[in-house]
Scaffold this motif. Structure first.
Motif, PDB file in Angstrom:
ATOM      1  N   THR A  61       1.792   5.592  -6.439  1.00  0.00           N
ATOM      2  CA  THR A  61       2.917   5.650  -5.506  1.00  0.00           C
ATOM      3  C   THR A  61       2.490   6.274  -4.177  1.00  0.00           C
ATOM      4  O   THR A  61       3.052   5.938  -3.130  1.00  0.00           O
ATOM      5  N   GLU A  62       1.501   7.151  -4.203  1.00  0.00           N
ATOM      6  CA  GLU A  62       1.007   7.698  -2.934  1.00  0.00           C
ATOM      7  C   GLU A  62       0.327   6.613  -2.102  1.00  0.00           C
ATOM      8  O   GLU A  62       0.449   6.603  -0.863  1.00  0.00           O
ATOM      9  N   TYR A  63      -0.373   5.698  -2.746  1.00  0.00           N
ATOM     10  CA  TYR A  63      -0.996   4.572  -2.038  1.00  0.00           C
ATOM     11  C   TYR A  63       0.066   3.751  -1.305  1.00  0.00           C
ATOM     12  O   TYR A  63      -0.110   3.389  -0.130  1.00  0.00           O
ATOM     13  N   LEU A  64       1.173   3.475  -1.979  1.00  0.00           N
ATOM     14  CA  LEU A  64       2.265   2.731  -1.347  1.00  0.00           C
ATOM     15  C   LEU A  64       2.851   3.519  -0.176  1.00  0.00           C
ATOM     16  O   LEU A  64       3.150   2.958   0.881  1.00  0.00           O
ATOM     17  N   ASP A  65       3.011   4.830  -0.365  1.00  0.00           N
ATOM     18  CA  ASP A  65       3.537   5.678   0.699  1.00  0.00           C
ATOM     19  C   ASP A  65       2.600   5.681   1.904  1.00  0.00           C
ATOM     20  O   ASP A  65       3.042   5.602   3.054  1.00  0.00           O
ATOM     21  N   ASP A  66       1.291   5.755   1.655  1.00  0.00           N
ATOM     22  CA  ASP A  66       0.308   5.741   2.744  1.00  0.00           C
ATOM     23  C   ASP A  66       0.369   4.434   3.526  1.00  0.00           C
ATOM     24  O   ASP A  66       0.257   4.430   4.765  1.00  0.00           O
ATOM     25  N   LEU A  67       0.543   3.331   2.820  1.00  0.00           N
ATOM     26  CA  LEU A  67       0.652   2.032   3.496  1.00  0.00           C
ATOM     27  C   LEU A  67       1.895   1.987   4.384  1.00  0.00           C
ATOM     28  O   LEU A  67       1.844   1.513   5.525  1.00  0.00           O
ATOM     29  N   CYS A  68       3.007   2.480   3.864  1.00  0.00           N
ATOM     30  CA  CYS A  68       4.247   2.513   4.652  1.00  0.00           C
ATOM     31  C   CYS A  68       4.077   3.422   5.868  1.00  0.00           C
ATOM     32  O   CYS A  68       4.554   3.092   6.964  1.00  0.00           O
ATOM     33  N   ALA A  69       3.411   4.545   5.682  1.00  0.00           N
ATOM     34  CA  ALA A  69       3.170   5.472   6.802  1.00  0.00           C
ATOM     35  C   ALA A  69       2.378   4.783   7.904  1.00  0.00           C
ATOM     36  O   ALA A  69       2.697   4.924   9.103  1.00  0.00           O
ATOM     37  N   GLY A  70       1.357   4.027   7.504  1.00  0.00           N
ATOM     38  CA  GLY A  70       0.559   3.307   8.495  1.00  0.00           C
ATOM     39  C   GLY A  70       1.369   2.259   9.224  1.00  0.00           C
ATOM     40  O   GLY A  70       1.234   2.090  10.449  1.00  0.00           O
ATOM     41  N   PHE A  71       2.220   1.546   8.496  1.00  0.00           N
ATOM     42  CA  PHE A  71       3.072   0.525   9.116  1.00  0.00           C
ATOM     43  C   PHE A  71       4.014   1.168  10.125  1.00  0.00           C
ATOM     44  O   PHE A  71       4.181   0.668  11.248  1.00  0.00           O
ATOM     45  N   ILE A  72       4.648   2.270   9.744  1.00  0.00           N
ATOM     46  CA  ILE A  72       5.598   2.961  10.625  1.00  0.00           C
ATOM     47  C   ILE A  72       4.910   3.419  11.905  1.00  0.00           C
ATOM     48  O   ILE A  72       5.441   3.245  13.017  1.00  0.00           O
ATOM     49  N   LYS A  73       3.722   3.990  11.768  1.00  0.00           N
ATOM     50  CA  LYS A  73       2.987   4.476  12.948  1.00  0.00           C
ATOM     51  C   LYS A  73       2.574   3.307  13.844  1.00  0.00           C
ATOM     52  O   LYS A  73       2.635   3.389  15.067  1.00  0.00           O
ATOM     53  N   GLU A  74       2.158   2.200  13.216  1.00  0.00           N
ATOM     54  CA  GLU A  74       1.745   1.018  13.974  1.00  0.00           C
ATOM     55  C   GLU A  74       2.893   0.462  14.802  1.00  0.00           C
ATOM     56  O   GLU A  74       2.684  -0.077  15.903  1.00  0.00           O
ATOM     57  N   LYS A  75       4.108   0.598  14.306  1.00  0.00           N
ATOM     58  CA  LYS A  75       5.295   0.110  15.012  1.00  0.00           C
ATOM     59  C   LYS A  75       5.727   1.048  16.136  1.00  0.00           C
ATOM     60  O   LYS A  75       6.654   0.728  16.901  1.00  0.00           O
ATOM     61  N   GLY A  76       5.102   2.211  16.226  1.00  0.00           N
ATOM     62  CA  GLY A  76       5.443   3.140  17.302  1.00  0.00           C
ATOM     63  C   GLY A  76       6.721   3.906  17.075  1.00  0.00           C
ATOM     64  O   GLY A  76       7.335   4.413  18.036  1.00  0.00           O
ATOM     65  N   VAL A  77       7.145   3.996  15.809  1.00  0.00           N
ATOM     66  CA  VAL A  77       8.348   4.762  15.467  1.00  0.00           C
ATOM     67  C   VAL A  77       7.916   5.895  14.537  1.00  0.00           C
ATOM     68  O   VAL A  77       6.738   6.041  14.203  1.00  0.00           O
ATOM     69  N   VAL A  78       8.875   6.707  14.106  1.00  0.00           N
ATOM     70  CA  VAL A  78       8.539   7.821  13.224  1.00  0.00           C
ATOM     71  C   VAL A  78       9.385   7.752  11.958  1.00  0.00           C
ATOM     72  O   VAL A  78      10.455   7.132  11.931  1.00  0.00           O
ATOM     73  N   SER A  79       8.892   8.405  10.918  1.00  0.00           N
ATOM     74  CA  SER A  79       9.640   8.503   9.668  1.00  0.00           C
ATOM     75  C   SER A  79      10.635   9.651   9.764  1.00  0.00           C
ATOM     76  O   SER A  79      10.294  10.751  10.202  1.00  0.00           O
ATOM     77  N   ALA A  80      11.862   9.375   9.338  1.00  0.00           N
ATOM     78  CA  ALA A  80      12.869  10.439   9.311  1.00  0.00           C
ATOM     79  C   ALA A  80      12.727  11.292   8.059  1.00  0.00           C
ATOM     80  O   ALA A  80      13.324  12.376   7.984  1.00  0.00           O
ATOM     81  N   CYS A  81      11.957  10.812   7.088  1.00  0.00           N
ATOM     82  CA  CYS A  81      11.870  11.500   5.794  1.00  0.00           C
ATOM     83  C   CYS A  81      10.901  12.670   5.805  1.00  0.00           C
ATOM     84  O   CYS A  81      11.242  13.770   5.353  1.00  0.00           O
ATOM     85  N   ILE A  82       9.683  12.443   6.315  1.00  0.00           N
ATOM     86  CA  ILE A  82       8.664  13.481   6.211  1.00  0.00           C
ATOM     87  C   ILE A  82       9.079  14.709   7.026  1.00  0.00           C
ATOM     88  O   ILE A  82       9.449  14.609   8.194  1.00  0.00           O
ATOM     89  N   GLY A  83       9.085  15.853   6.354  1.00  0.00           N
ATOM     90  CA  GLY A  83       9.499  17.095   7.001  1.00  0.00           C
ATOM     91  C   GLY A  83      10.994  17.352   6.965  1.00  0.00           C
ATOM     92  O   GLY A  83      11.441  18.440   7.353  1.00  0.00           O
ATOM     93  N   TYR A  84      11.781  16.386   6.498  1.00  0.00           N
ATOM     94  CA  TYR A  84      13.236  16.555   6.449  1.00  0.00           C
ATOM     95  C   TYR A  84      13.576  17.561   5.356  1.00  0.00           C
ATOM     96  O   TYR A  84      13.385  17.283   4.171  1.00  0.00           O
ATOM     97  N   HIS A  85      14.048  18.723   5.736  1.00  0.00           N
ATOM     98  CA  HIS A  85      14.295  19.823   4.793  1.00  0.00           C
ATOM     99  C   HIS A  85      13.070  20.086   3.919  1.00  0.00           C
ATOM    100  O   HIS A  85      13.190  20.461   2.743  1.00  0.00           O
ATOM    101  N   GLY A  86      11.885  19.856   4.502  1.00  0.00           N
ATOM    102  CA  GLY A  86      10.642  20.121   3.787  1.00  0.00           C
ATOM    103  C   GLY A  86      10.131  18.983   2.929  1.00  0.00           C
ATOM    104  O   GLY A  86       9.126  19.149   2.215  1.00  0.00           O
TER     105      GLY A  86
END
Length: 268
Positions: A45-70
């Motif tokens: 599941t971390e592999y899937l999360d890493d792929l999503c993280a890369g996609f989000i960064k490539e799109k020039g947007v940010v994740s609202a989840c990471i860091g949200y209340h820790g």
């Protein structure tokens, strides 16, 4: 332009607000399209999360989840009896036949796009597939209930009716929520309830509908990680989520899949 009504719910009157939500919603939906081919037995599941993280960064947007209340990851990945907020892990490998929900929220130009879908790792059981199909039906029928002048209780009532018809239960520990420039805002959108109750639905409202449907009983408990919710009886659970805006005639879904991949199977 926007203002809060007597129930504290933001009413958006500027077309640019809808445009902002469309952009955020489409990027979130594209991320869930992108990840589908990678969901298979043996991957972590971390592999899937890493792929999503890369996609989000490539799109020039940010994740609202990471860091949200820790919260430590870019997505929530909830498997089998996990209802929601499953934390991706380098140790957790998907097994053949498992079902999972991947939940993504991105922030684009300040606007939040929040959506989730079910996925199959390999071939699911007949009962698991049926649960996913019914959960998707619950979501879409709930969205059909949205129109100016209706009540938020109407949404929950139709979802609960469908789930109970199939012998399933509706989780009431969690709910949908208002969103826009804020990740979680008024109103709370319950997935159970009675018609004609709750606040009135008005044009210009933005919120999510995200029913969590259990094969067994509705009761849930939170794991020691203080995030992941699981069914108390360890029965299977499924969830789908869309972000939407209320129009003059109904609802505009901001997070529809551009490829028509709104429910599994995706790779057949």
């Amino acid at each position: 332009m926007s203002n809060r009504n007597k129930d504290g719910i933001v009413i958006h009157t500027d077309k640019k607000d809808f445009e902002g939500m469309r952009k955020a919603g489409q990027i979130a939906a594209e991320c869930l399209d992108f990840i589908a081919p990678y969901v298979k037995p043996g991957v972590t599941t971390e592999y899937l999360d890493d792929l999503c993280a890369g996609f989000i960064k490539e799109k020039g947007v940010v994740s609202a989840c990471i860091g949200y209340h820790g919260y430590p990851k870019y997505t929530c990945i909830s498997i089998n009896h996990e209802i929601c907020h499953g934390i991706p892990s380098p140790e957790r490998k998907l097994l053949d036949g498992e079902i999972l929900n991947i939940d993504v929220t991105v922030i684009a130009d300040g606007w939040h796009g929040d959506t989730s879908r079910m996925y199959y790792a390999g071939k699911p059981s007949v009962k698991a597939k049926r649960l996913c199909d019914v959960t998707y039906e619950c979501l879409m029928r709930g969205i059909e209930a949205v129109k100016p002048g209706a009540y938020f209780g109407d949404i929950g009532a139709v979802i609960e009716e469908i789930a109970h018809h199939y012998g399933y239960s509706v989780v009431d520990m969690f709910c949908g929520h208002g969103l826009g420039k804020v990740f979680h805002d008024e109103p709370n959108v319950m997935h159970c309830g009675k018609k004609g109750t709750g606040p009135r639905i008005e044009e210009g409202m933005f919120f999510t509908i995200e029913p969590m449907i259990n094969f067994g009983k509705k009761e849930a408990t939170i794991l020691a990680n203080e995030w992941t919710a699981v069914t108390k009886d360890r029965s299977l659970s499924a969830q789908f989520e869309h972000s939407l805006g209320v129009t003059s005639t109904g609802a505009e879904i901001f997070t529809l899949s551009p490829k028509g991949m709104d429910k599994p199977p995706y790779n057949e």
